[in-house]
Design an enzyme around this catalytic site. Structure first.
Site, PDB file in Angstrom:
ATOM      1  N   SER A 177       0.822  -1.211   0.000  1.00 47.08           N
ATOM      2  CA  SER A 177       0.000   0.000   0.000  1.00 47.08           C
ATOM      3  C   SER A 177       0.862   1.270   0.000  1.00 47.08           C
ATOM      4  O   SER A 177       1.762   1.382  -0.833  1.00 47.08           O
ATOM      5  CB  SER A 177      -0.942  -0.073   1.205  1.00 47.08           C
TER       6      SER A 177
ATOM      7  N   ASP B 266      -9.789  -2.636  -5.363  1.00 43.97           N
ATOM      8  CA  ASP B 266      -8.810  -1.814  -4.671  1.00 43.97           C
ATOM      9  C   ASP B 266      -8.730  -0.461  -5.374  1.00 43.97           C
ATOM     10  O   ASP B 266      -8.504  -0.400  -6.586  1.00 43.97           O
ATOM     11  CB  ASP B 266      -7.450  -2.517  -4.718  1.00 43.97           C
TER      12      ASP B 266
ATOM     13  N   HIS C  11      -8.003  -4.617  -1.069  1.00 45.56           N
ATOM     14  CA  HIS C  11      -6.877  -3.854  -0.532  1.00 45.56           C
ATOM     15  C   HIS C  11      -6.581  -4.277   0.908  1.00 45.56           C
ATOM     16  O   HIS C  11      -7.480  -4.591   1.663  1.00 45.56           O
ATOM     17  CB  HIS C  11      -7.203  -2.356  -0.574  1.00 45.56           C
TER      18      HIS C  11
END
Ligand SMILES: *[C@@H]1O[C@H](CO)[C@@H](O)[C@H](O)[C@H]1NC(C)=O
Ligand SMILES: *[C@@H]1O[C@H](CO)[C@@H](O)[C@H](O)[C@H]1NC(C)=O
Ligand SMILES: *[C@@H]1O[C@H](CO)[C@@H](O)[C@H](O)[C@H]1NC(C)=O
Ligand SMILES: *[C@@H]1O[C@H](CO)[C@@H](O)[C@H](O)[C@H]1NC(C)=O
Length: 401
Positions: free
Chosen positions: A189, A341, A371
């Site tokens: 991320s 995501d 995600h």
């Protein structure tokens, strides 16, 4: 009594309708994800209410939650674990206990958390790094950079770079028994965004004698200049990271200016001078057809606000903005993207850009992935898809590092 019950009923109905979550049918472990999404959404909803009442900021509340999940550096039968500092930056080092005649491979891991939250101490990251050290018989270093909103760009990036620079010194690599030619930088991320930025810097800065052998970017966030990519539109109400929340958090990394959040939500946050950068995030040319689907590319609206804080046009926050001559210097790269995501298209566009300049890229796309799946690998909420991502990542590392 009747009136109170009616009010309560109305309130519950409102609350339930607000929290109603519709998930794509192909989501694995459907009910577990519904539970997770409901908890996340309830928490965000209540957090925002509490923030509006002026009790505590949403981000402070979430930070408290992350801190509850922190672990101590506990060694086990396979791995010695210790917390220390590299150049003043807190790190957790995992050293395999097995005897080894040759120097080991090493993985530097930069955790996610939208630049605002998280630590290598969180159970999910601790478990991933421990697993990596044991499975690969490699040294692993988890890095804790300072967080927003107390610290803004480029502090997060500079902390990661400082820790990496410290680790890459001959005497430090020797101390931990690391082979200088077999080092990987990984992250997930926002941490993958930091990892990508740090890798760009290390590979092109002559001040670094030792370079990175490979990089692994797990559902990376790689740019902030276009907030209306197809994946932003499709995942506006995304499961863990809805669009409004993502924008709120990333803007805390950049600035205290609250008007920026609104501008970014409308995708009107970039100045005129940034026009030339949009070629690097032009999804109509960089996204494979499959992900462009029915979306129509429109040129961004520039110069509406003229924000000018550092970071807005900087490759250290948006590694996708690096030009082709810089990208050519990058090592073999693993990129994992998830369908559900908001930052999916950042990863997909980086795949295209790296491939276009001849960098060797391995790309795994998880069709029913969400995600932050890697953060759900420890009880009580663990998702199968998290374990699958972990195993794909580890097996790529094992073959390429
Ligand atoms: C130690 O490694 C062995 C072999 O990989 C594994 O079976 C065992 O579960 C590991 N122990 C811990 C505490 O992870
Ligand atoms: C993006 O690509 C399209 C072609 O697909 C082109 O018409 C447009 O001008 C490009 N925009 C930018 C900002 O590069
Ligand atoms: C922003 O700057 C551009 C020129 O770079 C100017 O045309 C525009 O009026 C400015 N906008 C605001 C809101 O100040
Ligand atoms: C590419 O970017 C680097 C670093 O941002 C810069 O030094 C270089 O001059 C740029 N090269 C070209 C061809 O634009």
């Amino acid at each position: 009594m009747g009136f109170k019950a009616l009010c309560l009923g109305l309130f519950c109905a409102l609350f339930a309708s607000h929290l109603y979550i519709s998930l794509p049918d192909d989501i694995e472990e459907y009910w577990k994800v519904v539970a997770l999404a409901t908890i996340a959404k309830t928490f965000t909803f209540m957090g925002m209410c509490i923030e509006r009442m002026g009790i505590i900021k949403y981000e402070e509340l979430v930070s408290m939650l992350f801190r509850l999940d922190e672990t101590q550096p506990v060694s086990d039968e396979n791995v010695t674990v210790m917390d220390t500092e590299f150049s003043g930056v807190p790190v957790r080092v995992y050293l395999p206990k097995r005897k080894s005649d040759a120097p080991r491979r090493a993985v530097i891991y930069i955790h996610g958390g939208a630049f605002c939250f998280g630590s290598f101490k969180n159970a999910g990251f601790d478990s991933l790094n421990r697993w990596t050290a044991n499975k690969l018989d490699s040294v692993v270093v988890g890095v804790d950079y300072r967080l927003a909103p107390q610290h803004h760009f480029p502090v997060q990036f500079e902390d990661c770079l400082a820790a990496v620079k410290f680790f890459l010194q001959d005497e430090i690599l020797a101390k931990y028994g690391v082979d200088p030619t077999r080092i990987c930088i990984s992250g997930d991320s926002s941490g993958a965004g930091l990892a990508a930025g740090v890798t760009q810097q290390v590979q092109t800065d002559t001040g670094f004698k030792h370079k990175i052998k490979i990089q692994a970017l797990l559902y990376p966030s790689l740019q902030i200049i276009d907030s209306y990519l197809p994946s932003h539109q499709e995942n506006e109400h995304g499961i863990i990271l809805p669009r409004d929340l993502a924008i709120k958090l990333v803007s805390l990394y950049l600035t205290k200016d609250e008007t920026f959040v609104e501008a970014m939500r409308r995708n009107e946050h970039m100045p005129q001078e940034s026009r030339h950068l949009f070629q690097f995030v032009n999804w109509s040319t960089l996204l494979p057809e499959k992900y462009r689907k029915g979306y129509v590319y429109t040129e961004p609206i520039l110069g509406k606000h003229n924000f000018s804080f550092p970071g807005l046009m900087d490759i250290r926050i948006s590694p996708l903005l690096a030009n082709d001559s810089l990208l050519q210097n990058l090592p073999p790269t693993y990129i994992l993207t998830c369908q559900y995501d908001i930052v999916r298209d950042d990863g997909l566009m980086y795949v295209s850009r790296l491939q276009n300049v001849g960098v060797q890229v391995t790309h795994d796309h998880i069709e029913n992935g969400i995600h932050a799946a890697l953060s759900f690998m420890t009880p009580p909420l663990y998702l199968h898809v998290g374990l699958r991502i972990r195993d794909m990542y580890i097996s790529w590392l094992d073959k390429n590092l």
